[in-house]
Design an enzyme around this catalytic site. Sequence first.
Site, PDB file in Angstrom:
ATOM      1  N   ALA B  56      12.645  -2.274   5.222  1.00  0.00           N
ATOM      2  CA  ALA B  56      11.546  -1.581   4.534  1.00  0.00           C
ATOM      3  C   ALA B  56      11.574  -1.883   3.041  1.00  0.00           C
ATOM      4  O   ALA B  56      10.531  -2.083   2.412  1.00  0.00           O
ATOM      5  CB  ALA B  56      11.633  -0.085   4.781  1.00  0.00           C
ATOM      6  N   ARG B  87       1.663   1.158   2.211  1.00  0.00           N
ATOM      7  CA  ARG B  87       1.890   1.561   0.832  1.00  0.00           C
ATOM      8  C   ARG B  87       0.646   1.183   0.068  1.00  0.00           C
ATOM      9  O   ARG B  87      -0.058   0.267   0.434  1.00  0.00           O
ATOM     10  CB  ARG B  87       3.076   0.810   0.246  1.00  0.00           C
ATOM     11  CG  ARG B  87       4.403   1.325   0.702  1.00  0.00           C
ATOM     12  CD  ARG B  87       5.454   0.373   0.259  1.00  0.00           C
ATOM     13  NE  ARG B  87       5.485   0.273  -1.196  1.00  0.00           N
ATOM     14  CZ  ARG B  87       6.215   1.069  -1.967  1.00  0.00           C
ATOM     15  NH1 ARG B  87       6.974   1.963  -1.454  1.00  0.00           N
ATOM     16  NH2 ARG B  87       6.206   0.923  -3.271  1.00  0.00           N
ATOM     17  N   HIS B 187      15.844  -4.222  -1.408  1.00  0.00           N
ATOM     18  CA  HIS B 187      15.311  -4.675  -2.698  1.00  0.00           C
ATOM     19  C   HIS B 187      16.180  -5.818  -3.216  1.00  0.00           C
ATOM     20  O   HIS B 187      15.679  -6.831  -3.707  1.00  0.00           O
ATOM     21  CB  HIS B 187      15.332  -3.560  -3.750  1.00  0.00           C
ATOM     22  CG  HIS B 187      14.666  -2.290  -3.303  1.00  0.00           C
ATOM     23  ND1 HIS B 187      15.068  -1.056  -3.754  1.00  0.00           N
ATOM     24  CD2 HIS B 187      13.640  -2.064  -2.452  1.00  0.00           C
ATOM     25  CE1 HIS B 187      14.310  -0.128  -3.205  1.00  0.00           C
ATOM     26  NE2 HIS B 187      13.438  -0.704  -2.413  1.00  0.00           N
TER      27      HIS B 187
END
Lengths: 456, 534
Positions: B56, B87, B187
């Site tokens: 994610a 998003r 990330h």
Amino acid sequence: MLLRHTIDEVKERKALTINPAKTCQPVGAMYASLGLHGCLPHSHGSQGCCSYHRSALTRHYKEPVMSGTSSFTEGSSVFGGQSNLIQAFNNMFTVYDPDIIAVHTTCLSETIGDDVSQIAQKAIDDGKVPEGKYIVQASTPSYVGSHVTGFANMCTSIAKTFPEVSEDKLNFVNILPGWVEPSDMKELKRIMGIMHVPFVMFPDTSGVMDAPQTGKHNFFPKGGTKIPDLKRAGSAAYTFALGKFCSEDAGLALKKKCDVEFETFDIPLGLKATDRFLMKLSEVTGCPVPEELEDERGQLVDMITDMEQYLYGKKIAMYGDPDNLIPLTEFLVDIGMKPVHIVTGTPGKYFTEKMASLVPDANFKNGPQADMYLMHQWIKNEPVDLLIGNSYGKYIAKDENIPFVRMGFPIYDRVGHSYFPLVGYRGALRLVEKILSVIMDKIDAESTEEKFELVM
Amino acid sequence: MSYEKIDEYMLDKYPKKVYRKRAKSVLPNDPAEPGEIQANVRTIPGIITQRGCTYAGCKGVILGPTRDIVNITHGPIGCGFYSWLTRRNQTRPESDKAENFIPYCFSTDMQDSNIVFGGEAKLKEAIQEAYDMFHPKAIAVFSTCPVGLIGDDVHAASKEMKAKFGDCNVFGFSCEGYKGVSQSAGHHIANNQIFKHVVGLDDTRSDSKFRVNLLGEYNIGGDGFVIDELFERCGIEIVSTFSGNSTIGAFENSHTADLNLIMCHRSINYVADMMEKKYGIPWLKVNFIGTEATSKSLRRLGEYFEDEELIAKIEAVIVEEEVKVKAELDLIKPNTKGKTTMLFVGASRAHHYQELFNELGMETLAAGYEFAHRDDYEGRRVIPNIKVDADSRNIEELHIEKDEAKYSQKLQDKKAALEAKGVEFSDYDGIMVEMEKGSLVIDDISHYEMEKLIDMYKPSIFCAGIKEKFAVQKMGIPLKQLHSYDYGGPYAGYKGAVNFYKDIDRMVNTKVWSLIKAPWATGAAMNASFVKVS
């Protein structure tokens, strides 16, 4: 153009799915679990799945969706998730005190081969499951089937776990409603009430996924099928399994375990599917179809006769779940409309067989690469007057200027599906109203001033 | 209630082991001496968590907002489906024809046969089909949990296809959901690969004088557009935004910037470090959420570039905008002053949005991050002391060396001179020094703790995400989503600040919250009854 890269030329794809008309098993299992009272769903795998499924269901129902996760990290993926799951049971029973924990697996726990039933047994043996509490579990790897299959698998597990074997069959029926909205489950209950037929329905998300604003968050809302009802499902006279994909396996499991007669029906969506359901209900129980329901049927037919000019011959593209698409297609054909492009990502031969008999000339496909990209390409080659499906269709509807009725899962951008049913005659009435509204809105929006009409 | 009591009240129901672990992640704050908080550790199984997974973070957060890359999820259908445009990353292609794949979801939709026999062949075929149909500049491939387990090599497959195409960059991400303990690992994996495979490929340098990269700005609700416009007015060029409204071309060119600005420290601080090491670009932590924060950040830019004309332009913009904001705030603040809030979101957002609440006269009672590390709480000074555990160790740390040809000694000299004057580079003090003494700081809050916290403090508004929204609202407390902004925004810059003031005013003052109790439930007694009519 939002979908500017969608090209007209349809070429066969073998590997790439674009804009899927399905999602994965666990989300369906989670939804089914929420239809049991006092049940906490649990996702056995890494925490992203659980987070995604909770988000998807929350966005659709605009309600809290509680669920635990085994929160796998790399270690658990190598050594197995047993200790995570046992720890999770202990924590959830201690902190949240559910009556039932409904565990579904993910592709991760399935691929490493975790045996959830064995782990659950160990938890019971180790005293991690308090007396009188239940664990129900379903295998739902995401690389098999779809969200529909996941719903069916959890329903089947419920049917295997709770109902008790009974020699005496009593005067009530079981309703397995399939993956429908809480509003639809409520409508089914209303119909049963009008018919004066006692019943047990599971799962039942009404009162759970449509909970009122009270200023208090009930971790376990008051709705959902209760354990005593689940237990006595084994002594029902008959089981109505609604939706071949969603409910047949659960009906079969109940028959095998408790010898309850059962039959699979279409979800009573539209006129004929509701007719069939009521006829059989009347036949099985000896309760006649009352005038009240006949009036509702008459009102539905009346609206269609009144408005037939706006419906006849209109071409429709749709996508969604097979248990909805099958009776929907039948209904749309009955009211004079013309389904021409139909896709569902859920695999299963029954879908193609049904479509071949209902709309032999249409483009229809299910299973691999039966996605919304393909449907959009079909639309580009043969435009339609109406699009029916979940919220993801709004991009196609906007680009192609097609009136759009939202139906199915997920609907993120509109409300009402939780409260206003689509099943039964009343539901069909609402569906026709929705269809007419979008078609007429387009006529109004595009009419010249001299053609602008007050009475339509 | 003393904080020790709160700690007990909130955590005492947990089994002992859980209690011991959670207690380390809950701290009463002292800005003078930030305590040590436990962060970036595994979520406890069965504790209902806000967190998501590595995939994610990688696909959804970092690569999601990039419009001209075809992002293929290699795995079963679910992961791709859920990360499909949920998003609110806005993007603005250059023209009607320019590439924009954001509305699409691409997946290999693995079936059980692929799990048994391997999915690499299907992946390569999928990449080929995507290339044939769309001819994109780049294709990115994301691994999901089962892919990692069965050992499909997404990197080898990508390399092979890249070589085959010649005109399309193909790269893969080993971002299986089980890696790391939260989105944060994702990330890191995403940024590493962008750095490795994309940054530095295009040396073209535009001739504008002031050129910056904006790192950790994802253009939620159009925030990035507001910042773009503000910078344009000041005469500053944004070379690339990582990764809101971004393009692969901008990433390729990003190493030519003169300065890196970090918005979300958590999600991207290592990219700034790597760019400094390899290319000599200094970095500053900035914040464009809040009026004062925006002015302060703009002034830091003026200070950095040391250009009279730029400084004058920046001051003119600040004066003009602050007057407008003040006029709005004067109307709104009486409605919001004295109200309270709690923020439990992402990283950085739980920090930055406190500025906006301060401006509204609202106090933050408690805050914490969903996926932060200790430095986001306590400041970068603790980075050397952070224990590297097994879950962090499996995230690749790139070995970066100076790129002799592209390294800018000039920028480093400039940095040294400014440092001598007291400008602070490469620094972030974390959330704790800016929060009130005695407020609560909680890492990775669980659902149970959240309910207890609300029950105790009854804040006027709670900030979190969609999974929390309706549970909190059922408690009669409005919830502001700060991941999607509840489809509102933008909230960045001056224009955004005013939007936020208005939205919060509406949310805490709308009458509906007072309508929850039915009139007959508030004690109005019945004083008559039906009588039999003859």
